[in-house]
Design an enzyme around this catalytic site. Structure first.
Site, short mmCIF file in Angstrom:
data_model
loop_
_atom_site.label_atom_id
_atom_site.label_comp_id
_atom_site.label_asym_id
_atom_site.label_seq_id
_atom_site.Cartn_x
_atom_site.Cartn_y
_atom_site.Cartn_z
CG ASP A 195 0.28 3.32 -8.33
OD1 ASP A 195 -0.68 3.49 -7.44
OD2 ASP A 195 0.44 4.29 -9.18
CG HIS A 202 1.05 6.01 0.48
ND1 HIS A 202 2.25 6.43 -0.24
CD2 HIS A 202 0.13 6.04 -0.16
CE1 HIS A 202 1.70 6.90 -1.29
NE2 HIS A 202 0.45 6.74 -1.63
CD GLU A 261 -4.47 5.49 1.30
OE1 GLU A 261 -3.49 5.68 2.13
OE2 GLU A 261 -4.76 6.16 0.57
#
Ligand code: ZN
Length: 399
Positions: free
Chosen positions: A145, A85, A82
């Site tokens: 990732d 991102h 998260e």
């Protein structure tokens, strides 16, 4: 029409402090290109396996994600994903510039007036429907990732936890409705292989890589013992509001003007204005009777499908907070103050119980997609249709 997605917070200072410590450690290893994010971490009292970050650096981790994680490395993996991102600025194109500039105040909407993040986050959070809950692309997923795997590695965690958490999520949810997390974070297909490739580049799994901590196990027990918050039941249908007055009053917005019944009140929020009679907005914040006018930031390519595409995207966004939303008619071409518009009819669960009819009229403007959403319970809709038509006929677009 539910206008907000409300997030009940765990309000457990121990859990938030743990998430903050772990999150800040991960964030310290991320390349943020000089941007100082005001990171905030909160546990959401929802059993659904989910975690999400808003572009300004607000990170929400559902208790379900903590409960499903086998160890600290897996929780660090989903958080590192998260945070990546955010650091990679995924989704900033989807969030409006104004929201990004105004941080929490912009994201959480004007319903809290001038309150700051800290003040409003004491009870629960209401997220405005639209543009803050992000869908990522498959290439965003791979990037998050990879960066998240690096953050795990740099913090001494077993970096394989990145692929393990997602595999666990897939296995947990086999045969069930996939959790929101998986539709927001689509599987890039080669996740495990790509994560392994990154681990190889980093020189393999360190021999003493950390997988768990007593602190994580204690926090997991703490979270599992928290009372479960049930979503508030729709408030009982109260008496119908007084019928709309036949006398109309002027409203002048920055991008448009219109007229509304004089017995309707006006509720201004960030990027939208709701006009409703007394009793039209229920205690849970849902609109049962009235009109919501909003401007939505859109990226238009100027193609002839731009209005259709933006309208479609808006309906999908509304459906996130209104799972019962269905298109019943349209979209059809209409004119709004001489400009090409689209008219769509939808059915939806009324926040007061039963079904409602929603009439959505959209038009593209320099400011974005301007939408007029007229809402009334299905049974009362015929009585309101004339009023809604009069409101829309009165619209004057600037320029
Ligand atoms: Zn993702």
């Amino acid at each position: 029409m539910r206008r907000f997605l409300s997030l009940p917070l765990c309000n457990d200072p121990k859990v938030d402090a743990y998430l903050t410590k772990l999150g800040l450690r991960l964030a310290s290893k991320l390349p943020t290109r000089g941007v100082q994010y005001p990171w905030e971490f909160h546990c959401v009292n929802s059993k659904e396996i989910n975690a999400f970050a808003l572009p300004g650096g607000y990170v929400f981790v559902n208790r379900g994600a903590i409960e499903v994680a086998d160890n600290e490395a897996q929780l660090a993996a989903v958080m590192g994903h998260e945070l990546s991102h955010v650091a990679l600025r995924h989704g900033t194109a989807q969030a409006s510039k104004a929201q990004l500039m105004q941080g929490a105040a912009g994201i959480f909407g004007g319903i809290f007036g001038g309150s700051t993040g800290g003040a409003l986050l004491t009870q629960g959070v209401a997220l405005g429907a639209g543009s803050v809950l992000l869908h990522y692309s498959r290439s965003d997923e791979t990037q998050a990732d990879v960066m998240g795997t690096q953050a795990l590695y740099d913090n001494g965690y077993d970096p394989r936890a990145m692929a393990q958490f997602f595999e666990k999520l897939d296995a947990e949810t086999k045969g069930k409705n996939p959790p929101q997390f998986l539709s927001d974070h689509p599987n890039p297909g080669n996740r495990a292989a790509r994560v392994q490739e990154e681990i190889d580049k980093l020189g393999g799994v360190p021999p003493n890589a950390k997988r768990d901590s007593p602190e994580f196990e204690a926090i997991k027990r703490e979270v599992m013992a928290l009372p479960v918050v049930k979503p508030p039941p729709a408030s009982a249908a109260s008496a119908a509001p007084a019928p709309p007055s036949g006398n109309f009053v002027d409203y002048q917005g920055s991008a448009y003007a219109l007229k509304v019944p004089e017995n309707w009140k006006r509720y201004e929020e960030k990027g939208s204005v709701t006009f409703a009679p007394d009793g039209g907005i229920l205690q849970n914040g849902g609109l049962a009777y009235g009109v919501i006018v909003s401007v939505h930031q859109v990226q238009t390519d100027g193609s002839e499908n731009a209005l259709d595409n933006a309208t479609q995207a808006l309906i999908q966004e509304l459906a996130k907070t209104n799972p019962g939303l269905k298109v019943t008619r349209g979209p059809g071409r209409v004119q709004l103050n001489g400009r090409p518009g689209l008219s769509t009819y939808l059915s939806n669960d009324s926040p007061g119980g039963g079904q409602e009819t929603d009439w959505l009229v959209t038009v593209l403007r320099p400011e974005g997609l301007l939408s007029f959403l007229c809402v009334a319970p299905k049974a009362a809709y015929p009585d309101y249709e004339r009023t809604f038509t009069a409101v829309l006929d009165s619209v004057r677009l600037q320029n």
